[in-house]
Scaffold this active site. Structure first.
Site, PDB file in Angstrom:
ATOM      1  N   ILE A  97      -2.736  -8.404 -11.018  1.00 54.97           N
ATOM      2  CA  ILE A  97      -2.594  -8.378  -9.570  1.00 54.97           C
ATOM      3  C   ILE A  97      -1.416  -7.490  -9.177  1.00 54.97           C
ATOM      4  O   ILE A  97      -0.271  -7.755  -9.546  1.00 54.97           O
ATOM      5  CB  ILE A  97      -2.394  -9.794  -8.993  1.00 54.97           C
ATOM      6  CG1 ILE A  97      -3.481 -10.735  -9.520  1.00 54.97           C
ATOM      7  CG2 ILE A  97      -2.412  -9.746  -7.468  1.00 54.97           C
ATOM      8  CD1 ILE A  97      -4.896 -10.254  -9.280  1.00 54.97           C
ATOM      9  N   LYS A  98      -1.723  -6.459  -8.437  1.00 51.05           N
ATOM     10  CA  LYS A  98      -0.713  -5.493  -8.009  1.00 51.05           C
ATOM     11  C   LYS A  98      -0.145  -5.942  -6.667  1.00 51.05           C
ATOM     12  O   LYS A  98      -0.886  -6.122  -5.693  1.00 51.05           O
ATOM     13  CB  LYS A  98      -1.349  -4.107  -7.895  1.00 51.05           C
ATOM     14  CG  LYS A  98      -0.391  -2.944  -8.013  1.00 51.05           C
ATOM     15  CD  LYS A  98      -1.185  -1.645  -8.110  1.00 51.05           C
ATOM     16  CE  LYS A  98      -0.267  -0.449  -8.307  1.00 51.05           C
ATOM     17  NZ  LYS A  98      -1.042   0.812  -8.312  1.00 51.05           N
ATOM     18  N   VAL A  99       1.170  -6.109  -6.620  1.00 51.22           N
ATOM     19  CA  VAL A  99       1.834  -6.668  -5.439  1.00 51.22           C
ATOM     20  C   VAL A  99       3.005  -5.772  -5.043  1.00 51.22           C
ATOM     21  O   VAL A  99       3.826  -5.422  -5.897  1.00 51.22           O
ATOM     22  CB  VAL A  99       2.360  -8.091  -5.731  1.00 51.22           C
ATOM     23  CG1 VAL A  99       2.990  -8.694  -4.489  1.00 51.22           C
ATOM     24  CG2 VAL A  99       1.244  -8.991  -6.259  1.00 51.22           C
ATOM     25  N   ALA A 156      -5.358  -4.345  -9.813  1.00 54.72           N
ATOM     26  CA  ALA A 156      -6.045  -4.364  -8.520  1.00 54.72           C
ATOM     27  C   ALA A 156      -5.056  -4.880  -7.482  1.00 54.72           C
ATOM     28  O   ALA A 156      -4.492  -5.962  -7.640  1.00 54.72           O
ATOM     29  CB  ALA A 156      -7.277  -5.257  -8.579  1.00 54.72           C
ATOM     30  N   THR A 168      -5.151   0.918 -10.046  1.00 55.75           N
ATOM     31  CA  THR A 168      -5.782   1.343  -8.798  1.00 55.75           C
ATOM     32  C   THR A 168      -4.885   0.930  -7.642  1.00 55.75           C
ATOM     33  O   THR A 168      -3.949   0.155  -7.805  1.00 55.75           O
ATOM     34  CB  THR A 168      -7.167   0.691  -8.608  1.00 55.75           C
ATOM     35  OG1 THR A 168      -6.996  -0.720  -8.375  1.00 55.75           O
ATOM     36  CG2 THR A 168      -8.049   0.891  -9.826  1.00 55.75           C
TER      37      THR A 168
END
Length: 225
Positions: free
Chosen positions: A89-91, A63, A27
């Site tokens: 964790i999308k960074v 996310a 997402t």
């Protein structure tokens, strides 16, 4: 190659899950915004939405943090990681993002380094300990640059040094992107729902099925005679 679905829409995720080939979900803020009823969504509602996705799919769920500073990314990411063990964790790949990825890696928190548009960005993210890196092929194609060439370069680099970071092909626009990704040896393709639907379709399959059904009617009529 693993198949992720690139959406925040629960109905699309459920439909894709029914195929039995879904390995995870990605997402981003833009995708989450699409499902907001009144054009905005509270952070608590966002976290609850991610939790619901994790209940549908038994696999990684990316996310994305919405902060831009390292310290804020860390606070936000650690909070998101508490939602479910499958949350990744999308960074974004920025200076602050790389620092955050390194911190998360040291803490054993899985990360997806996103918005990769060059081999150097992917390599740096991998060095920082990213679990995944997401090159955006469609957006490169949009500016008349060969997006799949980037995938080839990253996969080649990672193989040279047995780098464990997995390559997620993102910004997939059509089935050709998926097939090329598999041929190049990418680990994952994250695919919009409409493209997943296109993967199973071919006009000759439709024509063949139509012919089979016509012949089946002849067989049934012959049996009655």
């Amino acid at each position: 190659m693993k198949f992720f679905i690139d959406t925040a829409n629960l109905e699309e995720i459920q439909e894709a899950q029914k195929l039995g080939v879904l390995d995870g979900v990605t997402t981003n803020p833009s995708l989450v915004a699409k499902i907001a009823n009144a054009g905005s969504i509270s952070y608590d509602d966002f976290k609850e939405h991610i939790r619901k996705i994790c209940e549908i799919v038994d696999g990684p769920v990316s996310a994305e943090v919405i902060s831009l500073k390292t310290d804020e990314m860390i606070v936000e990411g650690e909070e998101l990681a508490k939602i479910h063990e499958n949350v990744v964790i999308k960074v974004p790949i920025t200076v602050d993002g790389i620092r955050a990825i390194k911190h998360f890696s040291n803490q054993g928190i899985k990360t997806n380094a996103t918005l990769a548009f060059s081999p150097s960005q992917a390599l740096l993210a991998a060095k920082a300990g990213a679990t995944y890196v997401s090159p955006f092929v469609g957006r490169l194609d949009d500016i008349s640059t060969d997006g799949m060439m980037l995938i080839e370069q990253i996969v080649h680099m990672f193989r040279n040094y047995a780098i464990e970071t997995q390559v997620i092909v993102a910004s997939v626009r059509h089935p050709g992107h998926v097939v090329e990704s598999a041929m190049l040896g990418a680990d994952v393709a994250t695919i919009p729902f409409n493209v997943i639907s296109q993967l199973v379709k071919h006009p000759l399959t439709d024509l063949g099925l139509q012919r089979f059904m016509q012949d089946a009617q002849v067989i049934q009529k012959a049996e009655k005679v």
